[in-house]
Write a protein that holds these residues in place. Structure first.
Motif, PDB file in Angstrom:
ATOM      1  N   SER A   1      44.294  67.685  59.313  1.00 22.18           N
ATOM      2  CA  SER A   1      44.644  66.827  58.180  1.00 22.18           C
ATOM      3  C   SER A   1      46.157  66.777  58.018  1.00 22.18           C
ATOM      4  CB  SER A   1      44.000  67.339  56.875  1.00 22.18           C
ATOM      5  OG  SER A   1      44.584  68.572  56.468  1.00 22.18           O
TER       6      SER A   1
ATOM      7  N   ARG B   1      41.102  71.571  54.999  1.00 17.98           N
ATOM      8  CA  ARG B   1      41.795  70.401  54.465  1.00 17.98           C
ATOM      9  C   ARG B   1      42.766  70.868  53.386  1.00 17.98           C
ATOM     10  NH1 ARG B   1      39.909  65.198  55.998  1.00 17.98           N
ATOM     11  NH2 ARG B   1      38.682  65.539  57.874  1.00 17.98           N
TER      12      ARG B   1
ATOM     13  N   ILE C   1      36.171  67.225  51.636  1.00 14.23           N
ATOM     14  CA  ILE C   1      37.384  66.414  51.600  1.00 14.23           C
ATOM     15  C   ILE C   1      37.802  66.239  50.143  1.00 14.23           C
ATOM     16  CG2 ILE C   1      38.389  64.168  52.154  1.00 14.23           C
ATOM     17  CD1 ILE C   1      36.509  63.998  54.503  1.00 14.23           C
TER      18      ILE C   1
END
Length: 496
Positions: free
Chosen positions: A216, A260, A307
Motif C-alpha cells: 500500500s 495496510r 482496507i
C-alpha cells in the motif's frame, strides 16, 4: 439453583462484532475488579448512533460482471458524477463508467473503457477533475482517460496519456491530494514512480527503497510525505522529492499477511494487519515514538485484508474486508484508548470490492456522513452512513469545511519543493447546489498522447514539445477551415 447447562444458557453473550482490547498506552484496569466495558460503549460522542443502510434495489447497479482477479484492490472508484468499476473483459482489461443517475440493470451493450491489453488492477478518479480517471494494469502501463459529459456513448480505447515506465504489473495508482497533474504509481517491480501528467514524464523514481512487493501507498494530508507498507514487513515514511526514508518500523503487526497503513489528519499512523494466529488487528502509532503502538486491538480471525477508509473531518475510520459482509467503524480521538469502537453494518452478502464518495458528493440534508459502494458478484450496492437527526437544518457540527476540488499547487510548484494544505470548502453552500457545479480545472495539454516517456535525467523531452507545437498548429488550421466552411454555407443559404 440452576443446573450447569441452564447457567451457561443464561450467561451474557459477547457481541461478535465488538473488538477485543489487546494493549494500549492508557493505564491498566485495577486488579481488584474487571474493567467496566459498558462505560466504553456509552462514551459521549455525536457519532455513537451512526447507522448504515443499503439502498433499495432500484437504486443499485445490477448485472455488472465485476472483475474476478485476486488482486487486493478496491476494483471501483466514485465521484459526484460517475461510478467506475473494473469488469471482466475478453482480449484485455476494461472498466465501466456509469453516471450516478443510471441505476438499475446495466445494459450489456454499455460501452467500456478498454485500452489496456491486460487485466486492469486499480483505478482512481482525479480529485481535481470529475472527468479524469487513471488506471493501472498488468500490461505494465498507466493510462489517463477523459470521460465526456454525460458518460460514454461508445467504447473508449484511446487514452489522453499513456505512461510507460514499470517493468511489471501496476497495482496502485494514486493522485496527489493538493497538487494538480501529479500521479503516483506502484508496481510489481517494487518501484514507485511519480509522474508529471502535464508533460507525461517520470518526475521522481523511487527504485531502491523497497526490496519486495509494495502492499500500500498513502499520501499525507498536504502530499509532502508517503507512507508505504511492504512485504518485507516494514512501514516506511518517505520524503518523495528527496527520495529518502525518514522513518522505518519493522513488524508493526506480527503476522505474515499484508499490512495496510494510512496517515491521520494530525500526522499519526493507522494500520491494519494480522497477529501470529491470523487474528486481524488495528493499531494507532505516534511517529515520534514508534517503539510500541499507542493502541492495538484485535478484531476477529479471518484471512481477508482490512482496507481502511479514513474521514479526516469526523475522525471516523471505516474498515472493509474483501470477502467480509461487515463494515466496522471506529472513532479516533486524543483520549485513551484513542480507537473507539462505534458500530458495524452487516449484510448477508460478502463484498468483492468497495469505494466511497468524496464529501462533496454527500446529501447533507439527510445527515449523510459517508456513502460506500459495495461490489457483489454481479451488482453494486450503495450503503449510506447516517447520523440520526430530526432537524432539516444544516448541521455545522457534522460538516466542518472539507477538501474541495480546487488544487492548491500546480505540478511544477510541488516538484520544486513547495507544500500546501488542501483548499477547503463549505458544504453549507453545496447543499443548495447540484454536484455538477463542481470546479473542473482541465489538465494542461490534455490532448497530448505520450506513448514514450523520456527519462527526466536525459533531457529527452524535445519530442514532447515538438508534438505540442505541431498539435497547436493543426488546431489553428482546423479553426480556419471551420470558419471558411461556415462562410461558404452562409453564402449558399443566401443564394437560395
Amino acid at each position: 439453583s440452576l443446573s450447569t447447562p441452564a447457567r451457561r444458557f443464561l450467561s451474557p453473550l459477547r457481541p461478535l462484532d465488538r473488538p477485543t482490547l489487546i494493549r494500549s498506552s492508557s493505564p491498566p484496569p485495577s486488579k481488584n475488579r474487571a474493567p467496566d466495558m459498558s462505560r466504553q460503549v456509552v462514551r459521549s460522542s455525536k457519532f455513537r448512533h451512526v447507522f448504515g443502510q443499503g439502498l433499495k434495489a432500484d437504486q443499485c447497479y445490477d448485472d455488472i460482471r465485476v472483475s474476478r482477479t485476486t488482486w487486493d484492490g478496491n476494483f471501483s472508484c466514485v465521484n459526484p458524477e460517475f461510478l467506475a468499476i473494473i469488469v471482466e473483459a475478453s482480449g484485455g482489461g476494461a472498466f465501466i463508467v456509469l453516471p450516478l443517475s443510471k441505476c438499475g440493470r446495466v445494459d450489456k451493450a454499455t460501452p467500456l473503457v478498454c485500452g489496456h491489453t491486460a487485466v486492469v488492477l486499480d483505478i482512481e478518479w482525479c480529485p481535481h477533475n470529475d472527468h479524469i480517471i487513471a488506471s493501472g494494469s498488468e500490461d505494465c502501463n498507466v493510462m489517463i482517460w477523459e470521460i465526456p459529459e454525460g458518460g460514454l456513448t461508445r467504447p473508449l480505447t484511446e487514452p489522453l496519456v499513456t505512461l510507460e515506465g514499470h517493468t511489471k504489473r501496476v497495482g496502485i495508482v494514486s493522485w496527489h491530494p493538493t497538487a494538480s497533474n501529479i500521479l503516483l504509481s506502484a508496481g510489481g517491480d517494487n518501484v514507485i514512480i511519480i509522474w508529471n501528467i502535464t508533460t507525461g514524464e517520470r518526475a521522481i523514481v523511487l527504485d531502491s527503497l523497497h526490496p519486495d512487493t509494495i502492499y500500500s501507498v498513502a499520501w499525507n494530508r498536504d502530499g509532502s510525505r508517503l507512507l508505504t507498507s511492504c512485504k518485507d514487513k516494514k512501514l516506511r515514511v518517505i520524503e518523495p522529492r528527496k527520495q529518502t526514508v525518514e522513518l522505518e518500523k519493522d513488524k508493526p503487526h506480527e503476522g505474515t499477511r499484508p499490512v495496510r497503513a494510512i496517515f491521520t489528519a494530525d500526522g499519526k499512523i493507522f494500520t491494519t494487519g494480522f497477529g501470529k494466529m491470523t487474528e486481524r488487528q488495528v493499531a494507532l502509532w505516534d511517529p515520534a515514538s514508534m517503539g510500541s503502538p499507542m493502541h492495538l486491538e484485535e478484531l476477529d480471525v479471518s484471512s481477508g485484508v482490512l482496507i481502511p477508509f479514513y474521514d479526516p473531518d469526523t475522525g471516523i475510520v471505516y474498515l472493509c474486508g474483501k470477502g467480509d459482509s461487515t463494515i466496522r467503524y471506529f472513532e479516533l480521538t486524543d483520549e485513551a484508548p484513542f480507537i473507539h469502537y462505534l458500530s458495524a453494518f452487516s449484510s448477508k452478502d460478502s463484498q468483492r470490492g468497495f469505494c466511497w464518495m468524496p464529501k462533496t458528493g454527500l446529501d447533507v440534508k439527510k445527515c449523510e456522513i459517508a456513502r460506500f459502494y459495495k461490489l457483489h458478484e454481479r451488482k453494486c450496492e450503495p450503503i449510506v452512513m447516517t447520523v440520526p437527526r430530526k432537524s432539516d437544518v444544516f448541521q455545522d457540527d457534522l460538516y466542518p469545511d472539507t477538501v474541495g476540488p480546487e488544487p492548491a499547487l500546480d505540478a511544477d510548484q510541488w516538484l520544486s519543493g513547495r507544500d500546501a494544505g488542501p483548499i477547503l470548502v463549505s458544504l453549507r453552500e453545496s447543499a443548495a447546489k447540484e454536484s455538477g457545479a463542481r470546479v473542473r480545472p482541465l489538465l494542461l495539454h490534455k490532448v497530448v498522447n505520450v506513448k514514450r516517456c523520456p527519462d527526466p535525467q536525459s533531457g529527452d523531452s524535445g519530442d514532447v514539445t515538438q508534438q505540442i507545437v505541431k498539435l497547436q498548429t493543426e488546431l489553428e488550421q482546423l479553426k480556419a477551415t471551420v470558419a471558411e466552411q461556415g462562410e461558404r454555407i452562409s453564402q449558399l443559404e443566401g443564394s437560395k
